[in-house]
Design a protein around this motif. Structure first.
Motif, mmCIF file in Angstrom:
data_model
loop_
_atom_site.group_PDB
_atom_site.id
_atom_site.type_symbol
_atom_site.label_atom_id
_atom_site.label_comp_id
_atom_site.label_asym_id
_atom_site.label_seq_id
_atom_site.Cartn_x
_atom_site.Cartn_y
_atom_site.Cartn_z
ATOM 1 N N LYS A 29 72.214 45.179 -6.614
ATOM 2 C CA LYS A 29 72.398 44.442 -5.782
ATOM 3 C C LYS A 29 71.590 44.459 -4.464
ATOM 4 O O LYS A 29 71.328 43.918 -3.103
ATOM 5 N N GLU A 30 72.979 45.958 -3.693
ATOM 6 C CA GLU A 30 72.865 46.544 -2.065
ATOM 7 C C GLU A 30 71.666 46.484 -1.367
ATOM 8 O O GLU A 30 71.199 46.471 -0.422
ATOM 9 N N ILE A 31 70.791 47.465 -2.744
ATOM 10 C CA ILE A 31 69.577 48.321 -2.334
ATOM 11 C C ILE A 31 68.578 46.879 -2.189
ATOM 12 O O ILE A 31 67.552 47.441 -1.196
ATOM 13 N N LYS A 32 68.715 45.940 -2.858
ATOM 14 C CA LYS A 32 67.877 44.638 -2.799
ATOM 15 C C LYS A 32 67.666 44.229 -1.441
ATOM 16 O O LYS A 32 66.732 43.561 -0.831
ATOM 17 N N LEU A 33 68.801 44.095 -1.444
ATOM 18 C CA LEU A 33 69.577 43.360 0.596
ATOM 19 C C LEU A 33 68.891 44.703 1.390
ATOM 20 O O LEU A 33 68.610 43.741 2.756
ATOM 21 N N TRP A 34 69.109 45.730 1.598
ATOM 22 C CA TRP A 34 69.041 46.787 2.184
ATOM 23 C C TRP A 34 67.331 47.140 2.475
ATOM 24 O O TRP A 34 66.643 47.410 3.697
ATOM 25 N N PHE A 35 66.456 47.372 1.333
ATOM 26 C CA PHE A 35 65.434 47.459 1.352
ATOM 27 C C PHE A 35 64.609 46.734 0.354
ATOM 28 O O PHE A 35 64.136 46.847 -0.613
ATOM 29 N N PRO A 36 63.670 45.205 0.793
ATOM 30 C CA PRO A 36 63.799 44.948 0.160
ATOM 31 C C PRO A 36 62.310 44.697 0.356
ATOM 32 O O PRO A 36 61.690 44.538 -1.407
ATOM 33 N N GLU A 37 62.106 45.928 0.871
ATOM 34 C CA GLU A 37 60.847 46.734 1.193
ATOM 35 C C GLU A 37 60.174 47.698 -0.564
ATOM 36 O O GLU A 37 59.234 48.108 0.124
ATOM 37 N N GLY A 38 61.370 48.026 -0.991
ATOM 38 C CA GLY A 38 61.279 48.901 -1.367
ATOM 39 C C GLY A 38 61.804 50.563 -1.342
ATOM 40 O O GLY A 38 62.137 50.563 -0.135
ATOM 41 N N VAL A 39 62.446 51.394 -2.358
ATOM 42 C CA VAL A 39 62.331 52.496 -2.124
ATOM 43 C C VAL A 39 60.928 53.719 -2.337
ATOM 44 O O VAL A 39 60.016 53.275 -2.744
ATOM 45 N N VAL A 40 61.545 54.948 -1.407
ATOM 46 C CA VAL A 40 60.137 55.733 -1.392
ATOM 47 C C VAL A 40 60.420 56.507 -3.083
ATOM 48 O O VAL A 40 60.966 57.452 -3.424
ATOM 49 N N GLN A 41 59.103 56.456 -3.863
ATOM 50 C CA GLN A 41 59.526 57.411 -4.558
ATOM 51 C C GLN A 41 58.458 58.931 -4.894
ATOM 52 O O GLN A 41 57.465 58.928 -4.263
ATOM 53 N N TYR A 42 59.322 59.980 -4.995
ATOM 54 C CA TYR A 42 58.709 61.318 -4.365
ATOM 55 C C TYR A 42 59.132 62.466 -5.855
ATOM 56 O O TYR A 42 60.659 62.028 -6.129
ATOM 57 N N GLU A 43 58.426 62.908 -5.685
ATOM 58 C CA GLU A 43 58.964 64.402 -6.930
ATOM 59 C C GLU A 43 59.737 65.130 -5.582
ATOM 60 O O GLU A 43 59.259 65.635 -4.830
ATOM 61 N N SER A 44 60.701 66.249 -6.887
ATOM 62 C CA SER A 44 61.987 66.386 -5.634
ATOM 63 C C SER A 44 61.873 67.864 -6.229
ATOM 64 O O SER A 44 62.069 68.048 -7.284
ATOM 65 N N SER A 45 60.924 68.589 -5.445
ATOM 66 C CA SER A 45 60.595 70.048 -5.539
ATOM 67 C C SER A 45 62.235 71.249 -6.296
ATOM 68 O O SER A 45 62.322 72.072 -7.338
ATOM 69 N N GLN A 46 63.087 70.560 -6.094
ATOM 70 C CA GLN A 46 64.758 70.963 -6.364
ATOM 71 C C GLN A 46 65.246 70.854 -7.409
ATOM 72 O O GLN A 46 65.964 70.955 -7.869
ATOM 73 N N ALA A 47 64.760 69.924 -7.945
ATOM 74 C CA ALA A 47 65.239 68.937 -9.295
ATOM 75 C C ALA A 47 66.143 69.707 -10.504
ATOM 76 O O ALA A 47 66.582 70.093 -10.784
ATOM 77 N N ALA A 48 64.968 71.355 -10.404
ATOM 78 C CA ALA A 48 65.204 71.856 -11.859
ATOM 79 C C ALA A 48 66.025 72.734 -11.398
ATOM 80 O O ALA A 48 66.119 73.757 -12.324
#
Ligand code: GTP
Ligand code: MG
Length: 148
Positions: free
Chosen positions: A125-144
């Protein structure tokens, strides 16, 4: 993957704690997927804190939160909501463990420096309220190197 909404409150911005708070989430291994500095309205905080609308401190809380800019963020990782809350520490900083954000940087309930979603549903709910434009999708090189 779970997301949580983390917000540096006006006193955290004024006290120059934005970098410290971001650093803790970054170095823990969470991925930043949305970030902005905003001076939001009372109406916006009435929505954000709608579940507290019957509390006596609600009008003061909403007025204070709208008094200056906040830093709104979304962090993604494992068990992010619960881990985020643990990193923040208890609501009342006098009860927050040292090593937590509130336990290291705050002394009073109404100036506890940082907000974190309290459940997966409120995070959504809070993510929709504060970022109605949506979030950013990307791959983090650190994940592995962070996830087994
Ligand atoms: P947030 O992450 O900010 O949502 O804190 P929380 O989830 O630990 O607490 P809660 O959602 O119950 O309350 C929201 C905020 O209202 C708290 O962070 C406090 O700053 C403030 N607050 C909570 N309880 C009281 C209270 O009894 N008196 C006053 N003055 N403020 C309160
Ligand atoms: Mg809360």
């Amino acid at each position: 993957k779970e997301r949580t909404y983390i917000m540096v409150k006006p006193e955290g911005v004024q006290r120059g704690l934005v970098g410290e708070i971001i650093k803790r989430f970054e170095t823990r291994g969470f991925k930043l997927i949305a970030l902005k500095l905003v001076h939001a309205t009372k109406e916006h905080f009435e929505k954000h804190y709608a579940d507290l609308s019957t509390k006596p401190f609600y009008p003061g809380l909403v007025k204070y939160m709208a008094s200056g800019p906040v830093v709104a963020m979304v962090w993604e990782g494992l068990d992010s909501v619960k881990t985020g809350r643990t990193m923040l520490g208890a609501t009342n900083p006098l009860a927050s463990a040292p090593g937590t954000i509130r336990g290291d940087y705050a002394l009073s309930l109404g100036r506890n420096v940082c907000h974190g979603s309290d459940s997966v549903e409120s995070a959504e709910k809070e993510i929709k309220l504060w970022f109605p434009e949506g979030v950013v999708q990307y791959e983090s090189s650190q994940a592995a190197w962070i996830f087994e």
